[in-house]
Write a protein that holds these residues in place. Structure first.
Motif, PDB file in Angstrom:
ATOM      1  N   ALA A   1      -6.987 -10.794   2.523  1.00  0.00           N
ATOM      2  CA  ALA A   1      -8.409 -10.164   2.533  1.00  0.00           C
ATOM      3  C   ALA A   1      -8.228  -8.893   3.263  1.00  0.00           C
ATOM      4  O   ALA A   1      -8.809  -7.839   2.881  1.00  0.00           O
ATOM      5  CB  ALA A   1      -9.291 -10.872   3.478  1.00  0.00           C
ATOM      6  N   ARG A   2      -7.547  -8.921   4.189  1.00  0.00           N
ATOM      7  CA  ARG A   2      -7.269  -7.516   5.141  1.00  0.00           C
ATOM      8  C   ARG A   2      -6.543  -6.606   4.164  1.00  0.00           C
ATOM      9  O   ARG A   2      -6.860  -5.541   4.199  1.00  0.00           O
ATOM     10  CB  ARG A   2      -6.539  -7.680   6.398  1.00  0.00           C
TER      11      ARG A   2
ATOM     12  N   ARG B   1     -10.131   0.868   0.897  1.00  0.00           N
ATOM     13  CA  ARG B   1     -10.109   2.127   1.775  1.00  0.00           C
ATOM     14  C   ARG B   1      -9.338   3.069   1.400  1.00  0.00           C
ATOM     15  O   ARG B   1      -9.916   4.199   1.578  1.00  0.00           O
ATOM     16  CB  ARG B   1      -9.893   1.676   3.146  1.00  0.00           C
ATOM     17  N   ARG B   2      -8.279   2.894   0.972  1.00  0.00           N
ATOM     18  CA  ARG B   2      -7.325   4.039   0.524  1.00  0.00           C
ATOM     19  C   ARG B   2      -7.303   4.549  -0.807  1.00  0.00           C
ATOM     20  O   ARG B   2      -6.712   5.334  -1.242  1.00  0.00           O
ATOM     21  CB  ARG B   2      -5.953   3.642   0.657  1.00  0.00           C
TER      22      ARG B   2
ATOM     23  N   LEU C   1       0.825  -1.263  -0.034  1.00  0.00           N
ATOM     24  CA  LEU C   1      -0.037   0.006   0.096  1.00  0.00           C
ATOM     25  C   LEU C   1       1.029   1.206   0.127  1.00  0.00           C
ATOM     26  O   LEU C   1       0.691   2.286  -0.747  1.00  0.00           O
ATOM     27  CB  LEU C   1      -0.941  -0.061   1.180  1.00  0.00           C
ATOM     28  N   TRP C   2       1.955   1.352   0.764  1.00  0.00           N
ATOM     29  CA  TRP C   2       2.644   2.179   0.669  1.00  0.00           C
ATOM     30  C   TRP C   2       3.551   2.487  -0.676  1.00  0.00           C
ATOM     31  O   TRP C   2       3.584   3.644  -1.105  1.00  0.00           O
ATOM     32  CB  TRP C   2       4.072   2.302   1.692  1.00  0.00           C
TER      33      TRP C   2
END
Length: 209
Positions: free
Chosen positions: A72-73, A80-81, A52-53
């Protein structure tokens, strides 16, 4: 896939709603932050913090992990981001398979396990997946943190030389940018403060032509 390996990590992730901090690993941020964004592969991505970063830093990133729960998380956090168009999460047992494609950065952050993990074949495959001019980044625990349970302290951690010796690198195609045991300030699960030792390996594949 050996069920005991997958079951081990599913049980680990079932312990809490979040296992890892959610923050990018510092050595990845340091190395990737100095590179132009491209295609990245994160091996053993867990809950996806590094992927994600990378996505938020302009990379297109693939994250692979053995645990469906972790992935999944990671996928939910990507949604969300708002970076789902820049990430791809895949469920893979890296002892048996390796994702297709080539990447400008291949990262393995603390990819160590008490269950079966064929690191030599995995890291050799990781090197093959690095594009010309790209980077292979491997970060290992150099020793157990003080808050680790006794069986972790009994574990023999590989040295930098042992890790490098286990990777089948094409002769003349790689430059060693860094291979050092580095100190890092860390905080344990109950607020304990300690200085940890990380073994950091940064290799660059020769550019084509």
């Amino acid at each position: 896939m050996t069920e005991s390996e997958k079951a081990h990590w599913e049980a680990r992730y079932a312990e809490r709603e979040r296992i890892w901090s959610g923050r990018v690993n510092p050595w990845l941020a340091e190395v990737a932050g100095a590179l132009p964004p491209g295609r990245a592969l994160d091996l053993g991505c867990g809950e996806g913090a590094d992927v994600l970063w990378l996505a938020e830093s302009g990379w297109r990133a693939v994250g692979v992990d053995i645990s469906d729960t972790a992935l999944a998380r990671a996928g939910a956090e990507a949604d969300r981001r708002g970076v789902t168009d820049r990430v791809n999460f895949r469920q893979i047992n890296l002892s048996d398979q390796f994702p297709d494609g080539t990447f400008d950065l291949v990262s393995a952050q603390f990819l160590q396990s008490l269950v079966r993990l064929d690191r030599e074949s995995m890291f050799t495959a990781a090197a093959r997946a690095v594009a010309p001019g790209g980077i292979l980044l491997i970060v290992d625990h150099g020793a157990a943190p003080p808050w680790a349970p006794p069986h972790i302290h009994d574990h023999v951690f590989p040295t930098i030389d042992e890790v490098l010796a286990g990777i089948d690198l094409e002769p003349g195609q790689w430059e060693r940018l860094r291979a050092d045991a580095l100190e890092r300030d860390a905080v344990g699960p109950d607020g304990q403060q300690a200085v940890l030792i990380d073994n950091v390996i940064v290799l660059r594949r020769a550019a084509s032509g």
